[in-house]
Design an enzyme around this catalytic site. Structure first.
Site, short mmCIF file in Angstrom:
data_model
loop_
_atom_site.label_atom_id
_atom_site.label_comp_id
_atom_site.label_asym_id
_atom_site.label_seq_id
_atom_site.Cartn_x
_atom_site.Cartn_y
_atom_site.Cartn_z
N THR A 26 -1.47 -8.20 1.66
CA THR A 26 -1.36 -6.79 2.04
C THR A 26 -1.63 -5.97 0.79
OG1 THR A 26 0.23 -7.23 3.80
CG2 THR A 26 0.16 -4.99 2.92
N LYS B 4 -3.00 -2.79 8.81
CA LYS B 4 -1.70 -3.30 8.35
C LYS B 4 -0.80 -2.14 7.92
CE LYS B 4 1.49 -6.20 7.13
NZ LYS B 4 1.33 -7.31 6.19
N LYS C 98 6.60 -1.83 -1.41
CA LYS C 98 5.23 -1.97 -1.91
C LYS C 98 4.23 -1.59 -0.81
CE LYS C 98 2.89 -5.63 -1.65
NZ LYS C 98 1.79 -6.21 -0.82
#
Length: 286
Positions: A96, A171, A239
């Site tokens: 990711t 995502k 994050k």
């Protein structure tokens, strides 16, 4: 399939089982991990080889997959692998990361006549172990169709959603949705506890109606028990949300709720919950 050489770079909680499914499916798998002990442990469970560097792992590979930490890791590991990959091979990034990095790597791969897909995954550690991940893919659809049988080894569903960067953008949408859902669930449980209800019974009822969600079905009861050791950590979620918020500033979208929940996760970190799973939003309310 044994003649298809797949290299997997990064053997964390996701990469370790993902690479394992490839080996079990009959592919010739070479693994690399920054900490060699992880690669040695993988070889104790699966058949394959280990390499000392990303470049060594990529030599002769038909497909190179990586699942590492953040943008800088993607560039460091990806470029090291790319330098040793042959024309016609394919580099797939399951990390990711940002759409910007995906597009940068896609250009470098195109210049070297190497296919590239950004393909982040959803489903957590349990999904990786069971081979039931969802894979969001960006890149050339013809490259995706070529390698889809490999992704199918650890995915229950994958889909190519557009040009390079599209997988990462999808995502981001996934994480935005999760952040809002978990916060809503945390507030509902907090409300019910203060109202004196048996929240476990209430969840059993409302999970059968319009309020149902994966988070409610799988995390509500553990949240009530203050159990927050179920995989995807708050540090990792922050994050991911940072990536989404940065992208929102670039494209002009408004993510007011996402920004708020990100700050709530910061409060959880201050409570010492950086490694708690994302359902720990309830902890800051109790």
């Amino acid at each position: 399939m044994s003649q298809t050489h797949v290299s997997f770079l990064g053997l964390g909680v996701m990469g370790f089982p993902m690479a394992g499914h490839l080996a079990q499916a009959g592919y010739a798998v070479t693994v690399y991990n920054r900490t060699p002990g992880k690669a040695s442990a993988w070889l104790e469970q699966y058949t394959g080889q280990m390499a000392a560097t990303p470049g060594e792992a990529a030599q002769g590979a038909d497909i190179v997959m990586m699942c590492v930490g953040n943008d800088s890791d993607v560039l460091e590991v990806g470029e090291a692998a790319l330098a040793q990959m042959r024309p016609g091979s394919v580099l797939i990034d399951h990390t990711t990361a940002s759409a910007t990095v995906a597009r940068q790597l896609a250009k470098q791969c195109a210049d070297a006549d190497i296919g590239f897909l950004d393909a982040p995954v959803s489903g957590g550690q349990a999904g990786a172990e069971k081979g039931q991940l969802t894979v969001m893919v960006g890149g050339d659809n013809s490259v995706y169709e070529k390698i889809k049988p490999v992704i199918d080894c650890f995915a229950r569903h994958s889909q190519c959603l557009g040009p390079s960067g599209s997988g990462q953008l999808a995502k981001m949408m996934n994480q935005i949705c999760i952040a809002g859902i978990v916060q809503g669930l945390a507030e509902a449980l907090h409300f019910g506890q203060r109202a004196g209800l048996d929240c476990s019974q209430v969840i059993d009822v409302i999970s059968k109606g319009a309020a149902q969600s994966w988070q409610m079905e799988n995390r509500a009861h553990t949240m009530l028990n203050n159990e927050y050791d179920f995989g995807f950590a708050v540090d990792w979620m922050r994050k991911d949300l940072s990536i989404a918020l940065d992208e929102a500033r670039r494209n002009g979208s408004t993510l007011a709720l996402t920004a708020l929940v990100d700050q709530y996760y910061a409060e959880v970190q201050k409570l010492g919950g950086g490694r708690w799973d994302t359902s720990s939003l309830l902890a800051r309310l109790t």
